[in-house]
Design a protein around this motif. Structure first.
Motif, PDB file in Angstrom:
ATOM      1  N   VAL A   1       0.863  -1.180   0.000  1.00 19.36           N
ATOM      2  CA  VAL A   1       0.000   0.000   0.000  1.00 19.36           C
ATOM      3  C   VAL A   1       0.904   1.235   0.000  1.00 19.36           C
ATOM      4  CG1 VAL A   1      -1.792   1.285   1.214  1.00 19.36           C
ATOM      5  CG2 VAL A   1      -1.792  -1.216   1.253  1.00 19.36           C
ATOM      6  N   ALA A   2       0.701   2.113  -0.972  1.00 15.27           N
ATOM      7  CA  ALA A   2       1.554   3.291  -1.086  1.00 15.27           C
ATOM      8  C   ALA A   2       0.737   4.483  -1.565  1.00 15.27           C
ATOM      9  CB  ALA A   2       2.708   3.035  -2.051  1.00 15.27           C
ATOM     10  N   ARG A   3       1.036   5.624  -0.995  1.00 10.22           N
ATOM     11  CA  ARG A   3       0.436   6.865  -1.476  1.00 10.22           C
ATOM     12  C   ARG A   3       1.145   7.273  -2.753  1.00 10.22           C
ATOM     13  NH1 ARG A   3       1.933  12.028  -1.525  1.00 10.22           N
ATOM     14  NH2 ARG A   3       0.369  13.682  -1.437  1.00 10.22           N
ATOM     15  N   PRO A   4       0.409   7.527  -3.845  1.00 10.96           N
ATOM     16  CA  PRO A   4       1.062   7.925  -5.097  1.00 10.96           C
ATOM     17  C   PRO A   4       1.858   9.221  -4.922  1.00 10.96           C
ATOM     18  CG  PRO A   4      -1.233   7.319  -5.491  1.00 10.96           C
ATOM     19  CD  PRO A   4      -1.053   7.388  -3.998  1.00 10.96           C
ATOM     20  N   ILE A   5       3.027   9.280  -5.538  1.00 13.61           N
ATOM     21  CA  ILE A   5       3.823  10.502  -5.538  1.00 13.61           C
ATOM     22  C   ILE A   5       3.118  11.539  -6.400  1.00 13.61           C
ATOM     23  CG2 ILE A   5       6.071  11.483  -6.202  1.00 13.61           C
ATOM     24  CD1 ILE A   5       7.272   8.713  -5.654  1.00 13.61           C
ATOM     25  N   ASP A   6       3.162  12.782  -5.958  1.00 13.10           N
ATOM     26  CA  ASP A   6       2.388  13.836  -6.614  1.00 13.10           C
ATOM     27  C   ASP A   6       2.763  14.039  -8.086  1.00 13.10           C
ATOM     28  OD1 ASP A   6       0.990  14.309  -4.286  1.00 13.10           O
ATOM     29  OD2 ASP A   6       2.379  15.841  -3.577  1.00 13.10           O
ATOM     30  N   TRP A   7       4.037  13.844  -8.431  1.00 12.17           N
ATOM     31  CA  TRP A   7       4.466  14.005  -9.829  1.00 12.17           C
ATOM     32  C   TRP A   7       4.421  12.635 -10.511  1.00 12.17           C
ATOM     33  CZ3 TRP A   7       9.890  14.342 -12.233  1.00 12.17           C
ATOM     34  CH2 TRP A   7       9.806  14.880 -13.527  1.00 12.17           C
ATOM     35  N   PRO A   8       3.525  12.396 -11.468  1.00 11.43           N
ATOM     36  CA  PRO A   8       3.351  11.063 -12.061  1.00 11.43           C
ATOM     37  C   PRO A   8       4.614  10.420 -12.610  1.00 11.43           C
ATOM     38  CG  PRO A   8       1.514  12.473 -12.664  1.00 11.43           C
ATOM     39  CD  PRO A   8       2.510  13.348 -11.954  1.00 11.43           C
ATOM     40  N   PRO A   9       5.525  11.129 -13.305  1.00  6.26           N
ATOM     41  CA  PRO A   9       6.749  10.459 -13.778  1.00  6.26           C
ATOM     42  C   PRO A   9       7.579   9.871 -12.646  1.00  6.26           C
ATOM     43  CG  PRO A   9       6.444  12.511 -14.960  1.00  6.26           C
ATOM     44  CD  PRO A   9       5.429  12.505 -13.860  1.00  6.26           C
ATOM     45  N   ALA A  10       7.686  10.608 -11.532  1.00  7.62           N
ATOM     46  CA  ALA A  10       8.436  10.087 -10.392  1.00  7.62           C
ATOM     47  C   ALA A  10       7.720   8.886  -9.774  1.00  7.62           C
ATOM     48  CB  ALA A  10       8.629  11.178  -9.341  1.00  7.62           C
ATOM     49  N   ASP A  11       6.396   8.933  -9.703  1.00  6.23           N
ATOM     50  CA  ASP A  11       5.622   7.815  -9.174  1.00  6.23           C
ATOM     51  C   ASP A  11       5.818   6.571 -10.037  1.00  6.23           C
ATOM     52  OD1 ASP A  11       3.523   6.876  -7.251  1.00  6.23           O
ATOM     53  OD2 ASP A  11       2.404   6.584  -9.125  1.00  6.23           O
ATOM     54  N   ARG A  12       5.823   6.765 -11.351  1.00  2.00           N
ATOM     55  CA  ARG A  12       6.022   5.642 -12.270  1.00  2.00           C
ATOM     56  C   ARG A  12       7.416   5.048 -12.118  1.00  2.00           C
ATOM     57  NH1 ARG A  12       5.566   6.054 -18.903  1.00  2.00           N
ATOM     58  NH2 ARG A  12       6.137   3.862 -19.352  1.00  2.00           N
ATOM     59  N   LEU A  13       8.423   5.893 -11.939  1.00  2.00           N
ATOM     60  CA  LEU A  13       9.795   5.404 -11.784  1.00  2.00           C
ATOM     61  C   LEU A  13       9.942   4.597 -10.499  1.00  2.00           C
ATOM     62  CD1 LEU A  13      12.741   5.412 -12.773  1.00  2.00           C
ATOM     63  CD2 LEU A  13      13.095   7.460 -11.373  1.00  2.00           C
ATOM     64  N   VAL A  14       9.424   5.111  -9.394  1.00  2.00           N
ATOM     65  CA  VAL A  14       9.539   4.403  -8.115  1.00  2.00           C
ATOM     66  C   VAL A  14       8.812   3.063  -8.185  1.00  2.00           C
ATOM     67  CG1 VAL A  14       8.897   4.479  -5.676  1.00  2.00           C
ATOM     68  CG2 VAL A  14       9.888   6.500  -6.763  1.00  2.00           C
ATOM     69  N   ASN A  15       7.631   3.058  -8.796  1.00  2.00           N
ATOM     70  CA  ASN A  15       6.884   1.802  -8.905  1.00  2.00           C
ATOM     71  C   ASN A  15       7.565   0.806  -9.837  1.00  2.00           C
ATOM     72  OD1 ASN A  15       4.898   2.567  -7.100  1.00  2.00           O
ATOM     73  ND2 ASN A  15       3.577   3.428  -8.674  1.00  2.00           N
ATOM     74  N   TYR A  16       8.401   1.315 -10.745  1.00  2.00           N
ATOM     75  CA  TYR A  16       9.155   0.418 -11.641  1.00  2.00           C
ATOM     76  C   TYR A  16      10.032  -0.527 -10.836  1.00  2.00           C
ATOM     77  CZ  TYR A  16      12.856  -1.047 -14.841  1.00  2.00           C
ATOM     78  OH  TYR A  16      13.769  -1.789 -15.550  1.00  2.00           O
ATOM     79  N   TRP A  17      10.817   0.030  -9.873  1.00  2.00           N
ATOM     80  CA  TRP A  17      11.675  -0.879  -9.118  1.00  2.00           C
ATOM     81  C   TRP A  17      10.914  -1.589  -8.008  1.00  2.00           C
ATOM     82  CZ3 TRP A  17      13.896   4.376  -8.247  1.00  2.00           C
ATOM     83  CH2 TRP A  17      13.580   4.916  -6.997  1.00  2.00           C
ATOM     84  N   ARG A  18       9.831  -0.994  -7.531  1.00  2.00           N
ATOM     85  CA  ARG A  18       9.052  -1.673  -6.505  1.00  2.00           C
ATOM     86  C   ARG A  18       8.432  -2.972  -7.016  1.00  2.00           C
ATOM     87  NH1 ARG A  18       5.625   3.482  -4.114  1.00  2.00           N
ATOM     88  NH2 ARG A  18       7.197   4.256  -2.627  1.00  2.00           N
ATOM     89  N   CYS A  19       8.140  -3.017  -8.291  1.00  2.00           N
ATOM     90  CA  CYS A  19       7.396  -4.155  -8.852  1.00  2.00           C
ATOM     91  C   CYS A  19       8.285  -5.131  -9.612  1.00  2.00           C
ATOM     92  CB  CYS A  19       6.282  -3.647  -9.772  1.00  2.00           C
ATOM     93  SG  CYS A  19       5.055  -2.626  -8.931  1.00  2.00           S
ATOM     94  N   LYS A  20       9.592  -4.956  -9.582  1.00  2.00           N
ATOM     95  CA  LYS A  20      10.484  -5.838 -10.329  1.00  2.00           C
ATOM     96  C   LYS A  20      10.365  -7.293  -9.899  1.00  2.00           C
ATOM     97  CE  LYS A  20      14.357  -3.077 -12.056  1.00  2.00           C
ATOM     98  NZ  LYS A  20      15.826  -2.906 -11.961  1.00  2.00           N
ATOM     99  N   ASP A  21      10.095  -7.521  -8.606  1.00  2.00           N
ATOM    100  CA  ASP A  21      10.031  -8.892  -8.103  1.00  2.00           C
ATOM    101  C   ASP A  21       8.626  -9.479  -8.183  1.00  2.00           C
ATOM    102  OD1 ASP A  21       8.781  -7.385  -6.206  1.00  2.00           O
ATOM    103  OD2 ASP A  21       9.713  -8.365  -4.475  1.00  2.00           O
ATOM    104  N   GLY A  22       7.712  -8.768  -8.831  1.00  2.00           N
ATOM    105  CA  GLY A  22       6.337  -9.246  -8.923  1.00  2.00           C
ATOM    106  C   GLY A  22       5.405  -8.641  -7.902  1.00  2.00           C
ATOM    107  N   SER A  23       5.942  -7.821  -6.993  1.00  2.00           N
ATOM    108  CA  SER A  23       5.079  -7.149  -6.024  1.00  2.00           C
ATOM    109  C   SER A  23       4.125  -6.212  -6.752  1.00  2.00           C
ATOM    110  CB  SER A  23       5.912  -6.354  -5.011  1.00  2.00           C
ATOM    111  OG  SER A  23       6.670  -7.215  -4.207  1.00  2.00           O
ATOM    112  N   ARG A  24       2.990  -5.957  -6.131  1.00  2.00           N
ATOM    113  CA  ARG A  24       1.997  -5.056  -6.715  1.00  2.00           C
ATOM    114  C   ARG A  24       1.771  -3.888  -5.782  1.00  2.00           C
ATOM    115  NH1 ARG A  24      -2.434  -8.823  -6.303  1.00  2.00           N
ATOM    116  NH2 ARG A  24      -0.950  -9.935  -5.005  1.00  2.00           N
ATOM    117  N   ILE A  25       1.512  -2.732  -6.395  1.00  2.00           N
ATOM    118  CA  ILE A  25       1.272  -1.514  -5.634  1.00  2.00           C
ATOM    119  C   ILE A  25      -0.213  -1.184  -5.707  1.00  2.00           C
ATOM    120  CG2 ILE A  25       1.879   0.904  -5.340  1.00  2.00           C
ATOM    121  CD1 ILE A  25       4.204  -1.043  -4.948  1.00  2.00           C
ATOM    122  N   VAL A  26      -0.799  -0.887  -4.573  1.00  2.00           N
ATOM    123  CA  VAL A  26      -2.199  -0.486  -4.543  1.00  2.00           C
ATOM    124  C   VAL A  26      -2.277   0.856  -3.826  1.00  2.00           C
ATOM    125  CG1 VAL A  26      -2.642  -1.797  -2.430  1.00  2.00           C
ATOM    126  CG2 VAL A  26      -4.544  -1.156  -3.892  1.00  2.00           C
ATOM    127  N   ALA A  27      -3.054   1.773  -4.403  1.00  2.00           N
ATOM    128  CA  ALA A  27      -3.188   3.100  -3.813  1.00  2.00           C
ATOM    129  C   ALA A  27      -3.919   3.014  -2.483  1.00  2.00           C
ATOM    130  CB  ALA A  27      -3.926   4.030  -4.770  1.00  2.00           C
TER     131      ALA A  27
END
Length: 299
Positions: free
Chosen positions: A140-166
Motif C-alpha cells: 500500500v503506497a500513497r502515489p507521488i504527486d508528480w506522475p513520472p516520479a511515481d512511475r519510476l519508483v513503482n518500476y523498481w518496486r514491482c520488479k520482483d512481482g510485487s503489486r502496488i495499490v493506492a
C-alpha cells in the motif's frame, strides 16, 4: 508526461553506474547542505526530536537531526541503483535477521501483515523482498504527486512481482490477498486525517494513526509482524523481523481497534528508538490534533 518519465529514467540509469560509495558521499554532503540552508525543515526536525527526546541537550538534538538528514539524503542517492539492479542484486546487499518468524506466521495460511515504516532505506528493503518473504507482496503506497516520479519508483518496486495499490482504494485488494494467505506491506508511521485514524500514544504525544492494519487483522486473523531496515556500518542493510504482535480481540470492536492500533504504534516507536537517526523526522507526524481529552481513558 511520457517524455518526462523517459528523461527521469535515463538520468537515474546513468547515475546507477556511479560507485555506491560516491553516491552515498554525495548524499551525506547534500544532507549537511540541507541542514545548513533549509531552516524550515531543520526546525521541523528539531521540534519533533526535542518533544520526542526531552532528555537530550540542544547540541545532542542538532547532532541527531544532522545525522538523520545525512542518512535520508544518502538513501535518496542510493535509489537510482535500484533502477538497474535485479531483485537478486538488491537482495545481495542485505542481511536478514529473524526470517523464521515470518515463515512460521505465513505457514498458518491466514496471511501476513508486514508492519513497517520509513526507517533505514525502506525502498531498498522492498526491492530486496525476495530475501525476506517467499512470494511477492501487495504494497500500500500513497502515489507521488508528480506522475513520472511515481512511475519510476513503482518500476523498481514491482520488479520482483510485487503489486502496488493506492491507499484510497486498497481495502478489497488487501482482504483478498490476506484471505489467499499472501503478504501485504503497510507503512504505518505517518500522520493521517482524523477519519482514517485513531489517536494513540507515539513518543509520549497523541498521534493520529492509521487504523487499517487493526481492522484487517481483526477481520482476517492475519499475523502482524514488524519488519524494518537499518543501514549497517559496512554499507550493507540489515533487515530485522520482529516477534508477531498478539491480536486484541475481545469482541468490543471500538476498543479493540484502538488497542491494536496502539500496540502497532508502540512497536514502531520501539524500532525507531533503536536507530533514531534513521527515521524520517522530516515528516509532521503529529500534525492532526485530537478533538477529545488526552490521555484517552480506556472504556
Amino acid at each position: 508526461m511520457k517524455a518526462a518519465y523517459k528523461i527521469l529514467f535515463g538520468v537515474a540509469w546513468l547515475l546507477s553506474w556511479l560507485p555506491l560509495w560516491l553516491m552515498r558521499w554525495f548524499g551525506r554532503l547534500t544532507g549537511r547542505l540541507v541542514f545548513t540552508l533549509d531552516r524550515r525543515h531543520r526546525q521541523i526536525m528539531l521540534d519533533n526530536l526535542a518533544l520526542s527526546f526531552p532528555g537530550k541537550s540542544p547540541a545532542e538534538l542538532r547532532k541527531l537531526a544532522l545525522s538523520c538528514l545525512r542518512h535520508i539524503c544518502s538513501a535518496f542517492f542510493e535509489m537510482p541503483r535500484l533502477v538497474r539492479y535485479s531483485p537478486a542484486q538488491a537482495a545481495a546487499m542485505v542481511r536478514v535477521h529473524g526470517k523464521e518468524r515470518l515463515d512460521r506466521a505465513q505457514a498458518r495460511g491466514r496471511g501476513v501483515i508486514l508492519l513497517t515504516g520509513h526507517i533505514g532505506n525502506w525502498e531498498w528493503m522492498n526491492a530486496a523482498s525476495i530475501a525476506i518473504i517467499n512470494s511477492p507482496a501487495l504494497v500500500v503506497a500513497r502515489p507521488i504527486d508528480w506522475p513520472p516520479a511515481d512511475r519510476l519508483v513503482n518500476y523498481w518496486r514491482c520488479k520482483d512481482g510485487s503489486r502496488i495499490v493506492a491507499k484510497d482504494s486498497s481495502a478489497r485488494s488487501l482482504l483478498r490477498e490476506l484471505r489467499a494467505g499472501g503478504y501485504i506491506a503497510l507503512l504505518l508511521d505517518q500522520n493521517v486525517d482524523w477519519y482514517d485514524g485513531e489517536w494513540v500514544d507515539f513518543f509520549g504525544r497523541p498521534a493520529c494513526s492509521n487504523k487499517g492494519a487493526a481492522l484487517l487483522a481483526m477481520k482476517t486473523k492475519a499475523a502482524v509482524v514488524p519488519v524494518w531496515c537499518a543501514r549497517g556500518p559496512d554499507g550493507k542493510f540489515d533487515i530485522f523481523v520482529g516477534e508477531e504482535l498478539p491480536l486484541v480481540d475481545t469482541g468490543h470492536k471500538t476498543q479493540d481497534v484502538w488497542d491494536n492500533t496502539q500496540n502497532y504504534q508502540r512497536a514502531l516507536e520501539d524500532i525507531i528508538r533503536q536507530r533514531p537517526e534513521q527515521w524520517f523526522w522530516l515528516h509532521q507526524r503529529w500534525k492532526t490534533k485530537p478533538y477529545h481529552p488526552w490521555p484517552r481513558e480506556k472504556r
